[in-house]
Design an enzyme around this catalytic site. Structure first.
Site, PDB file in Angstrom:
ATOM      1  N   LYS A  24      31.563  39.905  53.906  1.00 33.15           N
ATOM      2  CA  LYS A  24      30.958  38.995  54.889  1.00 33.15           C
ATOM      3  C   LYS A  24      31.088  39.563  56.302  1.00 33.15           C
ATOM      4  O   LYS A  24      30.110  39.629  57.049  1.00 33.15           O
ATOM      5  CB  LYS A  24      31.628  37.624  54.804  1.00 33.15           C
ATOM      6  CG  LYS A  24      30.974  36.571  55.689  1.00 33.15           C
ATOM      7  CD  LYS A  24      31.547  35.189  55.413  1.00 33.15           C
ATOM      8  CE  LYS A  24      31.041  34.670  54.104  1.00 33.15           C
ATOM      9  NZ  LYS A  24      31.526  33.333  53.769  1.00 33.15           N
ATOM     10  N   ARG A  94      36.304  31.510  57.891  1.00 31.60           N
ATOM     11  CA  ARG A  94      35.847  31.762  56.518  1.00 31.60           C
ATOM     12  C   ARG A  94      36.513  32.994  55.938  1.00 31.60           C
ATOM     13  O   ARG A  94      36.836  33.939  56.658  1.00 31.60           O
ATOM     14  CB  ARG A  94      34.329  32.011  56.475  1.00 31.60           C
ATOM     15  CG  ARG A  94      33.462  30.890  56.980  1.00 31.60           C
ATOM     16  CD  ARG A  94      32.012  31.387  57.038  1.00 31.60           C
ATOM     17  NE  ARG A  94      31.139  30.486  57.752  1.00 31.60           N
ATOM     18  CZ  ARG A  94      30.248  29.670  57.175  1.00 31.60           C
ATOM     19  NH1 ARG A  94      30.153  29.632  55.877  1.00 31.60           N
ATOM     20  NH2 ARG A  94      29.479  28.901  57.896  1.00 31.60           N
ATOM     21  N   GLY A 103      32.441  30.832  46.629  1.00 30.00           N
ATOM     22  CA  GLY A 103      33.088  29.536  46.406  1.00 30.00           C
ATOM     23  C   GLY A 103      34.531  29.598  45.955  1.00 30.00           C
ATOM     24  O   GLY A 103      35.172  28.576  45.764  1.00 30.00           O
ATOM     25  N   MET A 105      37.206  31.143  47.544  1.00 30.77           N
ATOM     26  CA  MET A 105      38.230  31.054  48.592  1.00 30.77           C
ATOM     27  C   MET A 105      37.774  30.064  49.655  1.00 30.77           C
ATOM     28  O   MET A 105      36.721  29.455  49.546  1.00 30.77           O
ATOM     29  CB  MET A 105      38.509  32.450  49.159  1.00 30.77           C
ATOM     30  CG  MET A 105      39.206  33.343  48.132  1.00 30.77           C
ATOM     31  SD  MET A 105      39.512  34.988  48.763  1.00 30.77           S
ATOM     32  CE  MET A 105      37.866  35.616  48.985  1.00 30.77           C
ATOM     33  N   ARG A 338      24.259  39.111  51.843  1.00 32.54           N
ATOM     34  CA  ARG A 338      24.988  39.936  50.870  1.00 32.54           C
ATOM     35  C   ARG A 338      24.019  40.264  49.739  1.00 32.54           C
ATOM     36  O   ARG A 338      23.002  39.585  49.566  1.00 32.54           O
ATOM     37  CB  ARG A 338      26.210  39.204  50.324  1.00 32.54           C
ATOM     38  CG  ARG A 338      25.897  37.904  49.613  1.00 32.54           C
ATOM     39  CD  ARG A 338      27.158  37.140  49.256  1.00 32.54           C
ATOM     40  NE  ARG A 338      26.846  35.795  48.763  1.00 32.54           N
ATOM     41  CZ  ARG A 338      27.713  34.816  48.683  1.00 32.54           C
ATOM     42  NH1 ARG A 338      28.949  34.993  49.075  1.00 32.54           N
ATOM     43  NH2 ARG A 338      27.367  33.635  48.210  1.00 32.54           N
ATOM     44  N   HIS A 456      27.069  25.270  43.399  1.00 29.20           N
ATOM     45  CA  HIS A 456      28.175  26.025  42.802  1.00 29.20           C
ATOM     46  C   HIS A 456      27.876  26.339  41.330  1.00 29.20           C
ATOM     47  O   HIS A 456      28.017  27.473  40.872  1.00 29.20           O
ATOM     48  CB  HIS A 456      29.472  25.213  42.912  1.00 29.20           C
ATOM     49  CG  HIS A 456      30.637  25.837  42.217  1.00 29.20           C
ATOM     50  ND1 HIS A 456      30.988  25.511  40.911  1.00 29.20           N
ATOM     51  CD2 HIS A 456      31.504  26.794  42.612  1.00 29.20           C
ATOM     52  CE1 HIS A 456      32.026  26.244  40.549  1.00 29.20           C
ATOM     53  NE2 HIS A 456      32.367  27.021  41.561  1.00 29.20           N
ATOM     54  N   ARG A 563      30.497  50.856   6.719  1.00 25.96           N
ATOM     55  CA  ARG A 563      31.723  50.446   6.018  1.00 25.96           C
ATOM     56  C   ARG A 563      31.357  50.033   4.597  1.00 25.96           C
ATOM     57  O   ARG A 563      30.863  48.926   4.379  1.00 25.96           O
ATOM     58  CB  ARG A 563      32.373  49.288   6.783  1.00 25.96           C
ATOM     59  CG  ARG A 563      32.903  49.690   8.144  1.00 25.96           C
ATOM     60  CD  ARG A 563      32.993  48.537   9.097  1.00 25.96           C
ATOM     61  NE  ARG A 563      31.668  48.107   9.508  1.00 25.96           N
ATOM     62  CZ  ARG A 563      31.378  47.603  10.701  1.00 25.96           C
ATOM     63  NH1 ARG A 563      32.319  47.493  11.615  1.00 25.96           N
ATOM     64  NH2 ARG A 563      30.157  47.228  10.989  1.00 25.96           N
ATOM     65  N   SER A 765      35.540  61.316  13.678  1.00 23.36           N
ATOM     66  CA  SER A 765      35.133  60.043  14.265  1.00 23.36           C
ATOM     67  C   SER A 765      36.413  59.275  14.581  1.00 23.36           C
ATOM     68  O   SER A 765      37.238  59.057  13.699  1.00 23.36           O
ATOM     69  CB  SER A 765      34.272  59.253  13.276  1.00 23.36           C
ATOM     70  OG  SER A 765      33.882  58.029  13.866  1.00 23.36           O
ATOM     71  N   THR A 768      39.079  53.835  16.803  1.00 20.97           N
ATOM     72  CA  THR A 768      39.996  53.406  17.874  1.00 20.97           C
ATOM     73  C   THR A 768      40.595  52.025  17.632  1.00 20.97           C
ATOM     74  O   THR A 768      41.574  51.666  18.282  1.00 20.97           O
ATOM     75  CB  THR A 768      39.303  53.456  19.248  1.00 20.97           C
ATOM     76  OG1 THR A 768      38.053  52.767  19.148  1.00 20.97           O
ATOM     77  CG2 THR A 768      39.079  54.896  19.680  1.00 20.97           C
ATOM     78  N   ASN A 769      40.030  51.241  16.691  1.00 30.52           N
ATOM     79  CA  ASN A 769      40.670  49.953  16.374  1.00 30.52           C
ATOM     80  C   ASN A 769      42.038  50.203  15.734  1.00 30.52           C
ATOM     81  O   ASN A 769      43.064  49.693  16.181  1.00 30.52           O
ATOM     82  CB  ASN A 769      39.787  49.129  15.432  1.00 30.52           C
ATOM     83  CG  ASN A 769      38.463  48.745  16.063  1.00 30.52           C
ATOM     84  OD1 ASN A 769      38.295  48.829  17.274  1.00 30.52           O
ATOM     85  ND2 ASN A 769      37.506  48.339  15.249  1.00 30.52           N
ATOM     86  N   CYS A 832      33.984  55.196  16.797  1.00 31.24           N
ATOM     87  CA  CYS A 832      33.280  54.146  16.054  1.00 31.24           C
ATOM     88  C   CYS A 832      34.002  52.808  16.050  1.00 31.24           C
ATOM     89  O   CYS A 832      33.642  51.907  15.302  1.00 31.24           O
ATOM     90  CB  CYS A 832      32.993  54.601  14.632  1.00 31.24           C
ATOM     91  SG  CYS A 832      34.473  54.893  13.654  1.00 31.24           S
ATOM     92  N   TYR A 852      29.034  61.458  20.622  1.00 29.22           N
ATOM     93  CA  TYR A 852      28.363  60.161  20.562  1.00 29.22           C
ATOM     94  C   TYR A 852      29.384  59.025  20.576  1.00 29.22           C
ATOM     95  O   TYR A 852      30.584  59.231  20.331  1.00 29.22           O
ATOM     96  CB  TYR A 852      27.480  60.052  19.309  1.00 29.22           C
ATOM     97  CG  TYR A 852      28.242  60.024  18.004  1.00 29.22           C
ATOM     98  CD1 TYR A 852      28.745  58.827  17.482  1.00 29.22           C
ATOM     99  CD2 TYR A 852      28.468  61.184  17.273  1.00 29.22           C
ATOM    100  CE1 TYR A 852      29.460  58.789  16.291  1.00 29.22           C
ATOM    101  CE2 TYR A 852      29.174  61.166  16.077  1.00 29.22           C
ATOM    102  CZ  TYR A 852      29.670  59.958  15.596  1.00 29.22           C
ATOM    103  OH  TYR A 852      30.376  59.926  14.422  1.00 29.22           O
TER     104      TYR A 852
END
Length: 874
Positions: A24, A94, A103, A105, A338, A456, A563, A765, A768-769, A832, A852
């Protein structure tokens, strides 16, 4: 030594100083430099906020003096003094952080008024009603924001005066009424705080500055930053600005406007205003405002100037602008500009059209659209056929597009609690406030009885990508009895289903069917540009031809994870699968597997055809076998009968298969080592399916993926069996086919010895889980019980199963990639887990050189755009 500068007058800053002056303050300074009519003022920097918290809520040396020095400069410029009785200077105070947080702050208007200066203001302006209206607003705002008195305490006073006069709107109060309200407000302050309302304007100023800095860490601001992933900011700046007044009569007014439609992105002037009002009236939704274009009839000169400045600011910032303005007795002032928050549809359209208009280039357009925003476009809308049979029970303003179907809930906290249990809810409120954020975030959509397109509810919903209907005057809400009533007398109670059409503003009772989105036009063009600049390929995780076709429609370039276990749960194959599991001998197992072979082959033919020659990576059976067996007694009895074995024998087998920790137990490649006949059946099905489609003109190169490898010997052993099986198939058919055998890197040990594993793999591959699960030692099925608390307490930044932990898990991925390619420089590397569709994780994958990413079908466009962002940023 030069004193550190903590306070900047508006003519000393520029837009590039956003980190220091906040969004602002930097834009007020920029507009001042551009010659836009901005009321003068000064900004206390974000650095002061940072030091304020570090110094145990006290200001660094020099701040108070610099504020006084700039206040004197402002007084000289305005020819008025703060606290002067005859002609007082009034200011607004402000907040304004570097990232927009609408909205969240605090703001205080009309600061400087007291029992004496209100009389002077009335005399000076010759407008006694205006002066007392300004004073009652100031006491209420200051009392609530600065002194912490609940808003409804003041509202009760205001409503009692209005009820006594039988009037509905604040602007219908006369001077005597307003004086009564002021006296009532002062009594509230005395009762609630045990002291009089402060009369010293300098004391008021510092109390307000304290409150704005204090609001940086209020609950709603913290929640907003967490939901919007706003990090690393010093704090908020404080802007002290001379007041201009939209409530001085019918030649004064205030409004909010956008240089384009923030819901659709259409290049048209959009916004609304109220005459004889102050800024909070428009945003709070107390009175329903007029559309901005209506101003042309009422005040043609002000409207003409407004349009000119709107165009000037958009051309200057090269982005859609969200602006606040006030007209004081015919003269226009800008209070803010803004970059406007917008829906995903608007973001895409604005970005593409601005390229076509020559305002920005393709690269800028790509970076303008946040990848996660696309989520809004990739899901469903109301089915036109179903709509034709549905009855509209109420209509409001289409504040944020999309569709929402859910149970009506009237309380924000209750909405959040119900959503936690998996319920789909629609939050229904008379009007929303920042305290409702928790429920708005949890709800499918939001319906309010009051408020406009810039209320809002509207602004927050658009930012979240939530469907919202605002200002729905057709309904009357009773929050005590938890029901709303339409003007036609239809009553909808708490817990009943409604459907919102945020694009049209219509409310329907019950559930309306939804349909898939249309992804052509501007969306297709943005995706085309993204594909031009990205280097990372994007595949999908798909187990059925339908999923594969959806993913291809979204631009997937192959399947990174099929899978196979999901295929065995179908009704026609779960029995032979269970027959195989309970088999006592290899011969019995092979007999059961022979029943599954044609089914698996058919599955793979369907996938290969759906992907039309694009690569398909098929993971061999991964979960522990007990997952396929029934748990209910009746199901067990039925299965024993079907298989012709005693129930006790089935229970004995089930008991033997039971494991204390199945995720670390007999699964993945370990199953194939124990039961190689399972692997042989799956490999045979894959190769036979590929041969089938290739005989019809395709060129499929199947990728066979062996899961959960932790030693190079496991991979070598199973690869050898796979090759032997493939050669038997090819010899039997007198055929030739190209194929690849690789593995999933999902055990930390595999990452550590990736160079050894690469000797036997043609691709990696990263799962990552599981890699996250085993690196953190967290069960991904149970993290919901403690990870939210870790995030809340700052122990973790994010849930590591949603956003890749680049420091720990990422280090293993990067190490494995480097080790693997040290042995095979052209080793294909993919990811994956669901991280493959999360933008910051995609950027990490780009940075470390993966080939990939693979993600669920509906996240493919997000990954494509995120990959383009990564290429353009790095």
């Amino acid at each position: 030594m030069t004193e550190k500068k903590f306070v900047y007058f508006f003519n000393e800053g520029k837009k590039e100083m956003k980190e220091l002056l906040g969004g602002k303050g930097a834009n007020l300074a920029e507009m001042t430099g551009l010659g836009v009519p901005v009321p003068p003022g000064f900004t206390i920097t974000t650095e002061v906020c940072d030091l304020f918290y570090k110094n145990n809520l006290s200001y660094p040396e020099g701040v108070k003096e610099q504020v006084q020095e700039n206040l004197s400069k402002l007084e000289d410029k305005m020819g008025k003094k703060l606290g002067e009785e005859a002609d007082p200077l009034l200011v607004s105070v402000r907040s304004g952080a570097a990232s927009s947080m609408p909205g969240m702050m605090d703001t205080i208007l009309n600061l400087g008024l007291n029992d004496k200066s209100v009389v002077g203001l009335a005399t000076k302006t010759n407008n006694e009603r205006f002066a007392w209206d300004a004073y009652r607003r100031f006491i209420q705002m200051f009392g609530n924001v600065v002194m912490g008195i609940k808003h409804d305490k003041f509202e009760k006073v205001l409503e009692s005066v209005k009820e006594a006069k039988n009037i509905h709107y604040d602007n219908e109060l006369d001077i005597a009424d307003l004086k009564k309200v002021v006296e009532g407000y002062k009594v509230v302050v005395k009762e609630e705080k045990g002291k009089e309302f402060p009369q010293n304007p300098i004391e008021q100023l510092w109390m307000a500055i304290d409150a704005v800095f204090g609001s940086w860490n209020n609950d709603r601001a913290i929640l907003y930053r967490r939901l919007n992933d706003i990090r690393g900011l010093l704090g908020t700046a404080v802007n002290v600005q001379s007041m201009v007044f939209g409530n001085m009569g019918e030649t004064s007014g205030t409004g909010v406007c956008f240089s384009r439609d923030p819901s659709t992105g259409e290049r048209k002037f959009y916004g609304e205003y109220l005459m004889n009002a102050q800024g909070e009236d428009v945003v709070a939704g107390i009175r329903t405002p007029q559309p901005i274009t209506a101003l042309e009839q009422g005040m043609p000169q002000a409207y003409k100037e407004l349009v000119e400045i709107k165009d000037k600011l958009e051309a200057h910032y090269k982005d859609m602008q969200d602006m606040e303005f006030t007209i004081q007795e015919g003269k226009l002032f800008f209070l803010q500009t803004r970059n406007g928050k917008r829906t995903a549809a608007a973001a895409v359209r604005t970005a593409v059209e601005m390229v076509e208009e020559g305002l920005i280039d393709e690269k800028t357009a790509i970076l303008r659209v946040e990848p996660n925003q696309l989520n809004q476009l990739l899901h469903k809308r109301l089915d036109p056929k179903s709509l034709a049979e549905s009855k509209v029970i109420a209509t409001g303003l289409p504040a944020s597009p999309g569709a929402a179907v859910g149970k009506v809930v009237f309380d924000a906290v209750e909405a959040a609690e119900l959503a936690e249990t998996g319920e789909k809810v629609v939050l229904v409120r008379t009007e929303t406030s920042p305290e409702d954020l928790i429920g708005m975030n949890a709800a499918q959509g939001i319906l309010t009885a009051r408020g406009g397109m810039t209320s809002h509810a509207a602004v927050v919903a658009r930012g979240m990508g939530k469907c919202c209907i605002a200002g729905c005057g057709d309904i009357t809400i009773n929050e005590e009895t938890k029901e709303f009533k339409t003007k036609d007398g239809i009553v909808v109670k708490d817990g009943e289903f409604i459907t919102l059409d945020g694009s049209e503003g219509n409310v329907y009772v019950g559930k309306v069917a939804v349909v898939d989105p249309d992804l052509s036009g501007n969306f297709a063009k943005l995706m085309e540009w993204s594909d031009k600049y990205r280097t990372l390929k994007v595949r999908t995780n798909a187990d059925t031809p339908f999923d594969a076709q959806v993913a291809r429609k979204f631009g997937a370039e192959g399947i990174g994870l099929c899978r196979t276990e999901h295929m065995f749960f179908a009704e026609d194959r779960i029995t032979p699968m269970r027959e195989m599991i309970v088999s006592r001998t290899v011969e019995q197992r092979e007999k059961a597997l022979a029943k599954l072979l044609p089914m698996q082959r058919s599955d793979f033919i369907g996938l290969f055809k759906a992907m039309e020659g694009d690569p398909v990576t098929i993971r061999l059976l991964d979960p522990p076998l007990h997952e396929f067996l029934p748990k209910e007694e009746a199901e067990k009895e039925k299965l024993a009968k079907e298989l012709g074995i005693a129930l006790s024998e089935l229970e004995e087998i089930t008991e033997k298969l039971h494991e204390q920790n199945p995720m670390l137990g007999h699964r993945g490649c370990r199953l194939a080592v124990t039961y190689p006949e399972i692997l042989k059946m799956q490999v045979r099905a894959i190769i036979e399916a590929a041969l089938d489609v290739n005989s019809n003109g395709m060129n499929v190169v199947p990728e066979i993926m062996i899961p959960l490898v932790g030693t190079s010997e496991e991979l070598k052993y199973l690869k050898d069996i796979s090759i032997q099986t493939i050669e038997e198939v090819l010899a039997g058919k007198g055929a030739h086919i190209e194929y690849k055998i690789g593995t999933m890197i999902e055990i930390p040990r595999a990452a550590l010895i990736a160079d050894k594993i690469a000797e036997h793999a043609e691709f990696f591959s990263f799962g990552t889980n599981d890699l996250t699960q085993m690196t953190f030692g967290y069960s991904r099925d149970d993290v919901g019980t403690f990870v939210p608390d870790y995030i809340k307490k700052g122990i973790l930044e994010k849930d590591p199963f949603q956003v890749l932990d680049q420091t720990g898990v990422g280090q293993l991925v990067e190490m494995a990639a480097k080790k693997g390619r040290s042995v095979k420089p052209n080793l294909k590397l993919g990811i994956c887990g669901e991280h493959g569709g999360e933008p910051s994780s995609v950027e990490f994958c780009h940075r470390i050189g993966l080939t990939y990413v693979s993600c669920s079908p509906y996240r493919v466009p997000i990954a494509r755009l995120a990959a383009a962002h990564a290429a353009l940023k790095n």
